[in-house]
Write a protein that holds these residues in place. Structure first.
Motif, PDB file in Angstrom:
ATOM      1  N   SER A  72       0.864  -1.183   0.000  1.00  0.00           N
ATOM      2  CA  SER A  72       0.000   0.000   0.000  1.00  0.00           C
ATOM      3  C   SER A  72       0.897   1.228   0.000  1.00  0.00           C
ATOM      4  O   SER A  72       2.123   1.112  -0.047  1.00  0.00           O
TER       5      SER A  72
ATOM      6  N   SER B 139       1.515   2.979   2.417  1.00  0.00           N
ATOM      7  CA  SER B 139       2.199   3.081   3.704  1.00  0.00           C
ATOM      8  C   SER B 139       2.889   1.783   4.128  1.00  0.00           C
ATOM      9  O   SER B 139       3.303   1.665   5.279  1.00  0.00           O
ATOM     10  N   GLN B 140       3.023   0.831   3.203  1.00  0.00           N
ATOM     11  CA  GLN B 140       3.674  -0.429   3.568  1.00  0.00           C
ATOM     12  C   GLN B 140       4.288  -1.075   2.326  1.00  0.00           C
ATOM     13  O   GLN B 140       3.715  -1.054   1.245  1.00  0.00           O
TER      14      GLN B 140
ATOM     15  N   THR C 268       6.870  -4.715   1.300  1.00  0.00           N
ATOM     16  CA  THR C 268       7.450  -5.974   1.770  1.00  0.00           C
ATOM     17  C   THR C 268       8.758  -6.209   1.023  1.00  0.00           C
ATOM     18  O   THR C 268       8.800  -6.111  -0.202  1.00  0.00           O
TER      19      THR C 268
ATOM     20  N   GLY D 215      11.136   4.525   5.224  1.00  0.00           N
ATOM     21  CA  GLY D 215      10.795   3.499   6.198  1.00  0.00           C
ATOM     22  C   GLY D 215      12.019   2.673   6.535  1.00  0.00           C
ATOM     23  O   GLY D 215      12.922   2.499   5.711  1.00  0.00           O
TER      24      GLY D 215
ATOM     25  N   THR E 160      13.307  -0.774   9.236  1.00  0.00           N
ATOM     26  CA  THR E 160      13.038  -1.739  10.295  1.00  0.00           C
ATOM     27  C   THR E 160      14.243  -2.662  10.435  1.00  0.00           C
ATOM     28  O   THR E 160      15.063  -2.774   9.518  1.00  0.00           O
TER      29      THR E 160
ATOM     30  N   GLU F 272       8.130  -6.930   6.471  1.00  0.00           N
ATOM     31  CA  GLU F 272       7.242  -5.824   6.125  1.00  0.00           C
ATOM     32  C   GLU F 272       7.780  -4.542   6.744  1.00  0.00           C
ATOM     33  O   GLU F 272       8.209  -4.528   7.900  1.00  0.00           O
ATOM     34  N   ILE F 273       7.716  -3.457   5.964  1.00  0.00           N
ATOM     35  CA  ILE F 273       8.226  -2.160   6.423  1.00  0.00           C
ATOM     36  C   ILE F 273       7.087  -1.149   6.312  1.00  0.00           C
ATOM     37  O   ILE F 273       6.483  -0.990   5.245  1.00  0.00           O
ATOM     38  N   ARG F 274       6.797  -0.463   7.413  1.00  0.00           N
ATOM     39  CA  ARG F 274       5.824   0.634   7.374  1.00  0.00           C
ATOM     40  C   ARG F 274       6.539   1.877   6.874  1.00  0.00           C
ATOM     41  O   ARG F 274       7.679   2.136   7.256  1.00  0.00           O
ATOM     42  N   THR F 275       5.896   2.636   6.008  1.00  0.00           N
ATOM     43  CA  THR F 275       6.525   3.801   5.390  1.00  0.00           C
ATOM     44  C   THR F 275       5.755   5.072   5.725  1.00  0.00           C
ATOM     45  O   THR F 275       4.556   5.041   6.008  1.00  0.00           O
TER      46      THR F 275
END
Length: 169
Positions: A93, A95-96, A98, A126, A128, A150-153
């Motif tokens: 998305s 905001s995310q 992978t 982002g 992690t 998974e990385i939140r952005t």
């Protein structure tokens, strides 16, 4: 006829210098060499000795040993570090994202990897960290295993990559 006292037709000789005479005294070449030798002794650096073949051989041997030790040190230090390979990414998305990557490590090592998400201007949006410990032997090929994180952005990401992995003590 009076002579002019300002003109001197006789050569002047510095005090303490042997004068020439017609009966076989010092020649001007001997005087020059003697003066040059005295000046050299007083003001010049001492003459350097040429290096011998033996000393050059010792320097060459020492240099070879130092270079060999440096190469061995680099190889040994690099062999313990985990290696990574970016495989791909999937945009979930705005905001995310992978990230898929592979890690090659010693089976007993616990490794932590930093993974970042980048936007179209290559700015980090982002980040992690993930810890990789023992991996099921069925999922390992040699010493390499595949991983997904998974990385939140903060903004839309266009790519993801592993920045670095290190062994946790």
């Amino acid at each position: 006829m009076p002579t002019d006292p300002t003109t001197n037709t006789e050569p002047t000789v510095p005090a303490g210098t042997p004068s020439r005479n017609a009966a076989g005294g010092s020649s001007s070449m001997d005087v020059g060499r003697d003066a040059e030798r005295r000046l050299q002794q007083r003001y010049a650096r001492p003459a350097r000795r040429k290096p011998t073949k033996r000393s050059l051989l010792w320097v060459l041997v020492a240099g070879t040993l130092v270079a060999s030790a440096f190469v061995i040190w680099i190889l040994v230090a690099g062999s313990n570090r985990p290696a990574t390979k970016d495989v791909g990414f999937e945009l979930a998305s705005a905001s995310q994202i992978t990230a898929d990557f592979e890690v090659t490590k010693n089976p007993d090592d616990v490794v932590r990897c930093g993974v970042e998400a980048l936007n179209q201007n290559y700015a980090v949006v982002g980040y992690t960290e993930t810890t990789i410990g023992h991996v099921d032997p069925d999922l390992v090929v040699g010493r390499t295993s595949a991983h997904r994180v998974e990385i939140r952005t903060t903004n839309q990401a266009n790519s993801a990559q592993v920045t670095q992995c290190w062994v946790i003590d």
